[in-house]
Design an enzyme around this catalytic site. Sequence first.
Site, short mmCIF file in Angstrom:
data_model
loop_
_atom_site.label_atom_id
_atom_site.label_comp_id
_atom_site.label_asym_id
_atom_site.label_seq_id
_atom_site.Cartn_x
_atom_site.Cartn_y
_atom_site.Cartn_z
N HIS A 161 33.29 33.47 42.86
CA HIS A 161 34.15 34.62 42.53
C HIS A 161 33.38 35.92 42.30
CE1 HIS A 161 33.28 33.22 38.45
NE2 HIS A 161 34.17 32.25 38.52
N ARG B 122 19.60 50.19 40.79
CA ARG B 122 18.21 49.74 40.64
C ARG B 122 18.08 48.22 40.75
NH1 ARG B 122 18.22 53.43 36.41
NH2 ARG B 122 18.21 51.76 34.86
N ALA C 211 32.05 37.38 36.24
CA ALA C 211 31.05 36.55 35.56
C ALA C 211 29.67 36.74 36.17
CB ALA C 211 31.47 35.08 35.58
N ASP D 241 43.91 39.20 43.79
CA ASP D 241 45.20 39.28 43.11
C ASP D 241 45.48 40.66 42.54
OD1 ASP D 241 43.32 39.28 41.12
OD2 ASP D 241 44.07 37.50 40.08
N GLY D 242 44.52 41.61 42.72
CA GLY D 242 44.68 42.93 42.14
C GLY D 242 44.37 42.96 40.66
N GLY E 201 44.41 35.94 33.20
CA GLY E 201 44.22 35.46 34.56
C GLY E 201 45.44 35.74 35.41
N ASP F 117 41.33 30.48 42.48
CA ASP F 117 40.80 30.16 41.15
C ASP F 117 41.96 29.88 40.20
OD1 ASP F 117 38.66 29.64 39.46
OD2 ASP F 117 38.55 31.68 38.70
#
Length: 497
Positions: free
Chosen positions: A248, A259, A252, A357-358, A421, A382
């Site tokens: 995903h 840089r 995470a 999913d926006g 979610g 997910d």
Amino acid sequence: MTSTNGLICFTNCLLPTEEGELVQKDLWIDERRGVILDAHRSFFQRKERPDRVIDLGGNILSPGFLDVQINGAYNFDFSVYDGDDEAYRTGLKRVAEKIVETGVTSLLPTIITQERTLYPKILHLLRPYSSPNSATLLGWHAEGPFIQFAKRGAHAPQFLVPAKEGIKSFEDVYGEANLADTEDWLMAGDGQNAVGVRVITAAPEIDGVMASIEELVRRGVVFSVGHSIATTDIATAAVQHGARLITHLFNAMPQLHHRDPSIIGLLGASPHLSSPASPTHAQFPATAAKLQRVPSIVKRAAAEEGAKAASEAFDDAQTPPQTPVLRAQEGLLDLGLQKGKVAAMSFERPFYELIVDGIHSHPNSVRLAYSAYPEGCILITDAMKILDPSLKDGVHEWRDGKRFVKAGDKLYLEGTDTLAGSVVTLDKCVRNFSRFTGCSLGEAIRCATFNPARCLCLESRKGTLRPGADADLVVLDRRGKVLSTWVAGREVWTRAD
């Protein structure tokens, strides 16, 4: 209705190619063997005609969708095992039978970080499974427990572990039998499934993980980089060791920084820095050790708080960019003189997952990633156990006494405005992706069919309309909505008018 000789011809339809085009062409299948046929060979060489012709009215006939990361659906959570094998199998079958309404014909059940004694049992139960009227369960995707504390999302912090003994640590957690070579793993099953997939998401900077990647890949496991704060050099090293996927994207992991583009930067990997002579390689050991230090007091506090009631992909921790020191290099690579020809890379850029999913990623971010590397894009849901297109908005149970409020595709923790979610389906991800990126529907379909199949090395069987491939199909209208789904040459779901 079945045909006498088993041959079916779909006509007046648009077929997605592996390059993302939509072409007007007929498709022949053999419903008895459940495979796609070479129409030219069947008609001219074998002198056979289809007994049944289906006019699709100009709609799209696509390979069935593949979801390579899904945590549950239809009120079943793949990560929850209550000690009853039969109840768990029943839940798996329910998901496989119902999810075909979203165009998914193959899926990879995903389990998030667990108490370690549960892994051998759950992964054993998640062996490949197929039936005549359901989507194929391809195997398993283990997300954790070898992930970064700072990017744990909803994963229970008390169960996160390092891999101090390398591959043995993976065997001790997942079970040695579940990490056997692919052929041995498949032969240990019921013998009905010749297709099987195992994916592990882990953070390469965690102690012992990097050293285990090559052996996991040798055994047929797809290694995915995720829930990680790996710097650019560590992420690059992981791919050079065999990592094939990014879990995903944008979620995470450190956000893109000029840089140190980190994991996201792999989509634009420079031929210069992919060279074995790159200065980034020498920094790996020192950088990896530095990244893993998290104050004990922070870990204890998180363990007491427990897992978050949220999407496992969300994370709140801010991780500052690293500042790589690169020495100037001259004469390592010849400069190209031909316009449009890209310099050779020492490794292939990894595939990457997107939750479109926006909510998890802004449309601009989705388009940016796709523009950088369209061939590697894989759409996933997910999804959590609350995924069910027929589920009405309102309050619903999750786990551990926590409840969600469903509002459209969004989920909120009850009593708060905290986003937890989404419950987006893969067919809607395809439609969103086309809108967000401006790409054609055929190109969006490729990201839910051929690209994931290629990542999992299944492109000769799944996600394609090649002769000899499984006749797993989904009929879509020209707006990308599912009209019917076919598995192994048989219609298993059709939309009610």
